[in-house]
Design a protein around this motif. Sequence first.
Motif, mmCIF file in Angstrom:
data_model
loop_
_atom_site.group_PDB
_atom_site.id
_atom_site.type_symbol
_atom_site.label_atom_id
_atom_site.label_comp_id
_atom_site.label_asym_id
_atom_site.label_seq_id
_atom_site.Cartn_x
_atom_site.Cartn_y
_atom_site.Cartn_z
ATOM 1 N N THR A 135 0.826 -1.083 -0.485
ATOM 2 C CA THR A 135 0.084 -0.045 0.236
ATOM 3 C C THR A 135 0.367 1.478 0.633
ATOM 4 O OG1 THR A 135 -1.794 -1.383 1.576
ATOM 5 C CG2 THR A 135 -1.687 1.129 1.204
ATOM 6 N N VAL A 136 1.771 1.522 0.606
ATOM 7 C CA VAL A 136 2.422 2.441 0.687
ATOM 8 C C VAL A 136 3.526 2.395 -0.567
ATOM 9 C CG1 VAL A 136 4.627 3.132 1.779
ATOM 10 C CG2 VAL A 136 3.439 2.760 3.692
ATOM 11 N N ALA A 137 4.393 1.803 -0.891
ATOM 12 C CA ALA A 137 4.915 1.725 -2.568
ATOM 13 C C ALA A 137 3.231 2.187 -3.262
ATOM 14 C CB ALA A 137 5.441 0.175 -2.651
ATOM 15 N N GLU A 138 2.443 1.574 -3.491
ATOM 16 C CA GLU A 138 1.939 2.167 -4.436
ATOM 17 C C GLU A 138 1.364 4.056 -4.365
ATOM 18 O OE1 GLU A 138 -2.025 -0.117 -4.125
ATOM 19 O OE2 GLU A 138 -0.901 -2.123 -5.138
ATOM 20 N N HIS A 139 1.503 4.165 -3.363
ATOM 21 C CA HIS A 139 0.838 5.779 -2.252
ATOM 22 C C HIS A 139 2.333 6.944 -3.226
ATOM 23 C CE1 HIS A 139 -0.690 8.851 -0.224
ATOM 24 N NE2 HIS A 139 0.204 8.458 0.010
ATOM 25 N N PHE A 140 3.327 6.164 -3.046
ATOM 26 C CA PHE A 140 4.427 7.126 -3.542
ATOM 27 C C PHE A 140 4.740 6.584 -4.736
ATOM 28 C CE2 PHE A 140 4.813 7.479 1.317
ATOM 29 C CZ PHE A 140 4.735 8.266 1.586
ATOM 30 N N THR A 141 4.228 5.585 -5.092
ATOM 31 C CA THR A 141 4.449 4.783 -6.718
ATOM 32 C C THR A 141 6.387 4.472 -6.373
ATOM 33 O OG1 THR A 141 3.043 7.047 -7.041
ATOM 34 C CG2 THR A 141 4.284 6.108 -9.152
ATOM 35 N N GLU A 149 9.271 10.741 -5.892
ATOM 36 C CA GLU A 149 10.388 10.641 -7.201
ATOM 37 C C GLU A 149 11.284 11.403 -5.980
ATOM 38 O OE1 GLU A 149 9.074 13.625 -10.284
ATOM 39 O OE2 GLU A 149 7.111 12.641 -10.952
ATOM 40 N N ARG A 150 11.322 10.090 -4.825
ATOM 41 C CA ARG A 150 12.116 10.424 -3.782
ATOM 42 C C ARG A 150 13.747 10.136 -4.687
ATOM 43 N NH1 ARG A 150 15.522 7.273 -2.329
ATOM 44 N NH2 ARG A 150 14.189 5.277 -3.274
ATOM 45 N N PRO A 151 14.978 11.293 -3.996
ATOM 46 C CA PRO A 151 16.559 11.195 -4.869
ATOM 47 C C PRO A 151 17.001 10.034 -4.278
ATOM 48 C CG PRO A 151 15.454 13.237 -3.970
ATOM 49 C CD PRO A 151 14.453 12.414 -3.787
ATOM 50 N N ASP A 152 18.199 9.470 -5.349
ATOM 51 C CA ASP A 152 18.431 8.168 -4.360
ATOM 52 C C ASP A 152 19.044 8.079 -3.395
ATOM 53 O OD1 ASP A 152 17.687 7.108 -6.980
ATOM 54 O OD2 ASP A 152 18.839 7.250 -8.180
ATOM 55 N N ASN A 153 19.636 9.611 -3.638
ATOM 56 C CA ASN A 153 20.950 9.677 -1.606
ATOM 57 C C ASN A 153 19.386 10.620 -0.591
ATOM 58 O OD1 ASN A 153 20.420 12.346 -3.373
ATOM 59 N ND2 ASN A 153 21.980 13.420 -2.531
ATOM 60 N N ALA A 154 18.236 10.460 -0.456
ATOM 61 C CA ALA A 154 17.635 10.746 0.364
ATOM 62 C C ALA A 154 16.515 9.661 0.857
ATOM 63 C CB ALA A 154 16.744 12.218 -0.730
ATOM 64 N N ILE A 155 16.064 9.894 2.070
ATOM 65 C CA ILE A 155 15.543 8.546 2.464
ATOM 66 C C ILE A 155 14.324 9.557 3.071
ATOM 67 C CG2 ILE A 155 15.029 7.133 5.028
ATOM 68 C CD1 ILE A 155 18.533 7.034 4.613
ATOM 69 N N ILE A 213 6.948 4.996 8.200
ATOM 70 C CA ILE A 213 7.015 4.718 7.151
ATOM 71 C C ILE A 213 8.651 5.646 7.064
ATOM 72 C CG2 ILE A 213 6.246 5.315 4.663
ATOM 73 C CD1 ILE A 213 3.309 4.974 5.554
ATOM 74 N N ALA A 214 8.840 4.391 6.480
ATOM 75 C CA ALA A 214 10.304 4.824 5.593
ATOM 76 C C ALA A 214 10.556 4.819 4.480
ATOM 77 C CB ALA A 214 12.110 4.485 6.471
ATOM 78 N N LEU A 215 11.041 5.651 3.180
ATOM 79 C CA LEU A 215 12.049 4.854 2.265
ATOM 80 C C LEU A 215 13.027 5.035 1.535
ATOM 81 C CD1 LEU A 215 8.241 7.702 0.750
ATOM 82 C CD2 LEU A 215 8.435 4.834 1.188
ATOM 83 N N GLY A 216 13.504 4.897 1.226
ATOM 84 C CA GLY A 216 14.851 4.977 0.546
ATOM 85 C C GLY A 216 15.780 3.398 -0.328
ATOM 86 N N ASN A 217 17.225 3.756 -0.389
ATOM 87 C CA ASN A 217 17.015 2.536 -1.470
ATOM 88 C C ASN A 217 17.038 1.350 -0.896
ATOM 89 O OD1 ASN A 217 20.034 1.302 -0.467
ATOM 90 N ND2 ASN A 217 19.520 3.529 -0.707
ATOM 91 N N ALA A 218 16.700 0.199 -1.875
ATOM 92 C CA ALA A 218 16.700 -1.456 -1.704
ATOM 93 C C ALA A 218 17.576 -2.262 -1.055
ATOM 94 C CB ALA A 218 16.295 -1.793 -3.037
ATOM 95 N N GLU A 219 18.786 -0.907 -1.132
ATOM 96 C CA GLU A 219 19.934 -1.790 -0.173
ATOM 97 C C GLU A 219 20.174 -2.151 1.560
ATOM 98 O OE1 GLU A 219 24.254 -2.126 0.278
ATOM 99 O OE2 GLU A 219 23.434 -1.828 -1.127
ATOM 100 N N LEU A 220 19.695 -0.643 1.783
ATOM 101 C CA LEU A 220 19.443 -0.727 2.615
ATOM 102 C C LEU A 220 18.160 -0.577 3.763
ATOM 103 C CD1 LEU A 220 20.514 1.798 5.276
ATOM 104 C CD2 LEU A 220 19.105 4.127 4.002
ATOM 105 N N MET A 221 16.960 -0.879 2.566
ATOM 106 C CA MET A 221 15.955 -2.002 3.334
ATOM 107 C C MET A 221 16.365 -2.518 3.926
ATOM 108 S SD MET A 221 14.082 1.158 3.900
ATOM 109 C CE MET A 221 15.361 2.410 4.166
#
Length: 865
Positions: A68-74, A204-210, A228-236
């Motif tokens: 749901t979060v992924a869809e919300h933030f595309t 449209e989160r920049p790659d270097n932003a969490i 909720i946290a949004l970040g690059n897949a490796e960090l998550m």
Amino acid sequence: MTLNQPPRHQHGGNLSQLRQRSGTDTLVDFSANLNPLGPPEWLRPLISAHISDLVHYPDPHCSALTQTVAEHFTTTPDQVLIGNGASELLHLLIRGLAKTRLVVPVPSYADYDEVARLHGMNVESIALTESNGFALELETLETCLDEGRAADTLVILGQPNNPTGSQLAEEELRGLVRRHPHTTFLIDESFLDLSDAPASLGHERPDNAIVLQSLTKTYAIAGLRLGIALGNAELMARCRRLQPLWSVNTLAQEVGQAALADDDYRQRSRAFVREQRQALAEMLAQLPGVSVFPGNANFLLCRLDHPRFTAGHLTEQALQQGIALRACDNFAGLDTRYFRVAVRPAAEQQRLEQVLTGLLAPRRATPQRRKTPAIMFQGTGSNAGKSVLTAALCRILYQDGFDVAPFKAQNMSLNSFVTRDGGEMGRAQVMQAQACRLDPDVRMNPVLLKPNSDTGSQIIVLGKAVGSLHFRAYAEQKRDIFEQVKRSYDSLAAEHQVMVLEGAGSPAEINLKSGDIVNMNMARYADAPVLLVGDIDRGGVFASFVGTMELLNEAERHQVAGFVINRFRGDVTLLGSALDATLRHSGKPVLGVVPYLDRLGLPEEDSVSFKQGTLHTAADAITEDGLDIAIIDLPHISNFTDIDALTIEPDVRVRVVRHADQLGRPDAVILPGSKNVAADLIHLRHSGLANRLLQLADDERCEIVGICGGFQMLGTTLRDPHAIEGSKEPLAGLGLLPLDTCLEPDKTTLQTRCQHLPSGHELVGYEIHHGHTTADGLQPLAYNAAGELIGGAMRDGRVWGTYLHGLFDADPFRRWFIDRLRQRRGWPCDGRIRACYDLEPAFDRLADTVRDALDMDALYRRIGL
């Protein structure tokens, strides 16, 4: 034993500690920055629906919520991390990033610094300056972001910042992050959804932003915890491996999915915060020594320059008066002068103003008139006994020396009364006014609905009919009508020491709550704790209590002080386990168990008991010398309380008749008032009752009496040229009296004092009717002050009618009427009055019984007396 804990940064919202320090349970908390609207209305039913799921472990991956979060933030699910609040995620992210250097503007959320140091990071602070309102200057920040240390550097920015409320424009923030692609930025958006600029970097989160978000704050679920946290897949992925299993419980996962879908709630919250923040800022700025810094969140940072108070002293003094503020001296860059205030609803902010003005400017403080102390009875459904208990408490307060008045914002009833100045109001509030020993006043019942069809009512506002409306059309006008209701309440409450309010139906009618003007919205406006009344004689009272509470939102539940069990038969001690269970399920106590009170001798609120055939009369059965009086139950019966006085006579039995075969051969038949005379006249014909009445008119022993609408039905013609009751076609009456009635738009409402000509007795009552009646050859019975005929008879007085409501309340006339019926039977009669229709003893008996049944000490504390 005392549990010693290492010192931690203090946070707002520690209610147990604050209550202990303040010594009060009624604390207004301005220290925690949660959504002032409180949780969404769907929260409680959603949680209730998933309680059974608690027998299973929660989904350790939060799969559905993550999607749901992924869809919300595309974005993709592998870039999403769900946590037990934003605080847990902050720990996980800093540990997962494994950076060595933190750059953070100060003042800011103290845990940024603490968590970073806990994980061995070096912290470099950038001082925000008061001179520009603690706004972040990008040039100053960027001088610290040299590319040589970029890979090891983490920058944390609050968006908006806590405690300053400052916020960068989205374009500025994106530009900053893009200019430093090798530096990692953690953007804390915990308060973003409550700000004026809710554009999230998560889209449209920049790659270097969490991006870090707190649903805890946005949805006021601090005790549930969800972040909720949004970040690059490796960090998550790295953070998930560090996160304990089942960190996010089942209920929080379900709530998160519903929360992200509720855009309307977020929009309403932002609008509410914006309006209340402006009001709060203006109020604080008026206080001596207080400077307010501009903010864009649901809180404001203030500086106190006062000769006697530091901010810490102020917060302690306010706490003793039930107000919790947040001293900010533990924020880096702030000293003992600073404090933070959360945005709260208007009534709470008014209380804050009163306390702070009294502390900081006692000479300038003008005593603010508090709301008149009040309490309200609401029910789990109609006919739970609210009206009688309201009257009882009115009389108890009167007995205890208080100037008390009743109030019901909106009443739906066909039983009405006319005040001295000709205003029409519900009989229930008239009875309650009598319990207070006050003259009835239309402000006590500013809106009266008199149903005239299955889907519509005549609308009476402040005593005057304003027309008839379909229920849907009326609902569309509720907002404007509620303003009139509030003005009526304020005016009436200003003249009395205590108000006792009554609700209508149930506060849990979820199809009606949005337009409510009589239950919880009115209780909140009056600041009245609510007693929820349930009728145990009907059965299911405990389920009704718990079920009603489950359908109330948090603000409404907070308004409920407790429950009152009504109409109990038996040993109260047998209820012990049920009372305990009700408290466990609802969190509210039972504050009284009122016994079943038979034959109160007080007017009924509406036709519920009448329609159920539960008339109580002094003569339970026809005795050898007992009279039989039948009252016809009309579909649109009104003012059936006209017969109340007859029910107290020892030699009279009053019974309700609905069908022709029930009529028999009574000594008298009463055709009562009607809100739709034409429809009820047709009903008499179709049911066969009209033919039976015509037969009884020839019976020398029977007397036929028509009151108001019944009087019109006894005539020869009923004309309705303006279609007030439907068809414009003339309708033939029963033809027992030579009357012609023409209904007119203007409504006659007046109190009347007149002489009953045949008996010579004085009558006092009131008229409520549309149109005018003319008669030819009718024996006159009474004239009003304007010289208009308001009653007449035929057939040696055996068939008669009148427009005068309440005529049987006069003891001498009532005994004359009864003795005339006895004479027709050849029974002895001596003219001696055998019953006195006096409500005063009934009120006192009722008050004594209810006083013994209720926890009066607890009620008086809740009222504030």
